[in-house]
Motif scaffolding. Structure first.
Motif, PDB file in Angstrom:
ATOM      1  N   SER A 181       0.788  -1.232   0.000  1.00 22.83           N
ATOM      2  CA  SER A 181       0.000   0.000   0.000  1.00 22.83           C
ATOM      3  C   SER A 181       0.818   1.279   0.000  1.00 22.83           C
ATOM      4  O   SER A 181       0.259   2.369   0.007  1.00 22.83           O
ATOM      5  CB  SER A 181      -0.936   0.008   1.215  1.00 22.83           C
ATOM      6  OG  SER A 181      -0.182  -0.068   2.414  1.00 22.83           O
ATOM      7  N   THR A 182       2.135   1.157  -0.002  1.00 17.93           N
ATOM      8  CA  THR A 182       2.999   2.333  -0.036  1.00 17.93           C
ATOM      9  C   THR A 182       4.047   2.165  -1.115  1.00 17.93           C
ATOM     10  O   THR A 182       4.302   1.045  -1.584  1.00 17.93           O
ATOM     11  CB  THR A 182       3.714   2.534   1.313  1.00 17.93           C
ATOM     12  OG1 THR A 182       4.612   1.424   1.538  1.00 17.93           O
ATOM     13  CG2 THR A 182       2.721   2.628   2.469  1.00 17.93           C
ATOM     14  N   SER A 226       7.181   2.364  -0.723  1.00 12.78           N
ATOM     15  CA  SER A 226       8.225   1.519  -0.157  1.00 12.78           C
ATOM     16  C   SER A 226       7.863   0.043  -0.269  1.00 12.78           C
ATOM     17  O   SER A 226       8.710  -0.802  -0.592  1.00 12.78           O
ATOM     18  CB  SER A 226       8.454   1.892   1.311  1.00 12.78           C
ATOM     19  OG  SER A 226       9.410   1.039   1.907  1.00 12.78           O
ATOM     20  N   PRO A 229      -1.034   8.519  -3.200  1.00 16.23           N
ATOM     21  CA  PRO A 229      -1.064   7.444  -2.192  1.00 16.23           C
ATOM     22  C   PRO A 229      -2.268   6.514  -2.331  1.00 16.23           C
ATOM     23  O   PRO A 229      -2.138   5.287  -2.190  1.00 16.23           O
ATOM     24  CB  PRO A 229      -1.090   8.207  -0.865  1.00 16.23           C
ATOM     25  CG  PRO A 229      -0.411   9.504  -1.175  1.00 16.23           C
ATOM     26  CD  PRO A 229      -0.855   9.846  -2.567  1.00 16.23           C
ATOM     27  N   ALA A 284      -2.135   2.420  -3.319  1.00 18.03           N
ATOM     28  CA  ALA A 284      -2.816   1.377  -2.539  1.00 18.03           C
ATOM     29  C   ALA A 284      -3.764   0.567  -3.427  1.00 18.03           C
ATOM     30  O   ALA A 284      -3.825  -0.672  -3.315  1.00 18.03           O
ATOM     31  CB  ALA A 284      -3.572   2.007  -1.376  1.00 18.03           C
TER      32      ALA A 284
END
Length: 365
Positions: free
Chosen positions: A7-8, A10, A318, A322
């Motif tokens: 979801s990020t 990273s 964001p 996700a």
């Protein structure tokens, strides 16, 4: 440990490093011929029996492992690219070889040649001078060959015969976009003025041939062609190329302004409001003609959001990351293509997709 939520940004990069790259370093790489298999099964472990290997796929893998600075694997791919696909008689690059490494589809297509340039621009960052110089030499040789052998009016043919004596297909959007991408990469790597000149000429001719005045969208075929269409993913891809490079020829040709109109147009007509899924194709009026959602188009949407000039649009990134992670990534790889309702359309994992994920994730903060 990979974040199972994806979801990020990273988490996307962790998934790429821990799941995707190892596929093509290990099970997806045919050690006997030194080439990545064209596809592996959805389990990320089982190569599909090879019928052919494409030069473009090899070049994309070369880019991926050069970007990752995994130089030993990149060296093997660079050697294979030259060994199997380079046409020593007529110049340029064969489209494909068969399962035994013999030339199969011998036509010369611009898409392939563009990806050779693009991959060589990244491989030329090699820490060893010899390899870097070999990459630079191939990059320039291929660029010059396109200019001398593939000219079609003010642009370039998409496909030509093996010896470049005849045109099979005239200019089309996608190969020209990737040639633009390749020459932008070459300009960044070499800082040579010749690539700025090449881009100035290419972008000017392209804009007048493909940019639809009514919507700002870039058509897949030259304007006024029969059965023309628009791919939302390509609008996002072009917007990223324009904004990330800031090459002055784009603004001069009016492409920057057009692509922001195109971005809004395809978001209204070609992006599913519930899932954020990007549809495959629209007609020239924005009517949905193919609702299939392919992962490459989703990755280009992420890049466009990341580079959009308006902060309010960038703020959507964001949420879209996700949505993308939940809808398209799996514990063993990814979903290449699916319907709006989530039914899988293409289950296997093509070797070419890692390029799209690598370039997308590199832009995300």
């Amino acid at each position: 440990m990979v974040d199972s939520n994806f979801s990020t940004a990273s988490a996307l990069r962790s998934h790429y490093q821990d799941i995707i790259l190892p596929i093509w370093r290990d099970a997806g790489f045919n050690q006997n011929v030194g080439l990545a298999y064209e596809s592996v099964a959805a389990d990320g472990k089982t190569p599909l029996p090879p019928v052919r290997y494409r030069a473009m796929a090899c070049a994309r893998q070369l880019f991926v492992f050069s970007l990752a600075q995994e130089w030993q694997h990149a060296d093997a791919l660079f050697a294979s690219l030259r060994h199997y696909f380079q046409d020593k008689q007529h110049g340029g690059w064969f489209y494909s070889v068969d399962a035994d490494g013999k030339p199969k589809e011998r036509q010369k297509d611009l898409y392939t040649h563009a990806f050779v340039i693009f991959a060589c621009a990244e491989y030329a960052r090699h820490p060893h001078e010899k390899q870097a110089q070999q990459a630079l030499a191939l990059l320039e040789e291929t660029s010059s060959l396109i200019e001398s052998n593939m000219v079609d009016g003010t642009l370039f043919s998409s496909v030509m015969t093996e010896d470049f004596s005849g045109k099979i297909s005239g200019p089309t959007q996608n190969p020209l976009m990737h040639l633009t991408e390749a020459w932008l990469a070459a300009a960044a790597t070499t800082s040579q003025a010749i690539f700025a000149r090449r881009l100035d000429k290419l972008i000017s001719a392209f804009a007048g041939t493909f940019v639809d005045e009514a919507t700002g969208c870039i058509a897949e075929l030259p304007l006024n062609s029969d059965n023309n269409w628009i791919e939302p993913g390509h609008q996002f891809e072009w917007l990223f190329l324009v904004e990330s490079s800031q090459h002055p020829a784009f603004e001069k040709a009016g492409m920057q302004q057009a692509l922001y109109r195109a971005f809004d147009f395809v978001r209204r007509t070609g992006v599913d409001a519930q899932t954020g899924g990007v549809a495959a194709a629209l007609d020239m009026h924005g009517t949905l003609t193919d609702s299939t959602q392919r992962i490459w188009a989703q990755s280009e949407y992420l890049r466009a959001l990341a580079y959009h000039r308006e902060a309010i649009v960038r703020a959507e990134l964001p949420l879209q990351i996700a949505r993308f992670g939940a809808r398209f990534l799996t514990a063993s790889g990814w979903i290449e293509s699916q319907a709006v309702d989530g039914k899988i359309v293409r289950a296997e994992l093509p070797s070419t997709t890692a390029y799209h994920l690598a370039t997308a994730y590199a832009t995300l903060s």
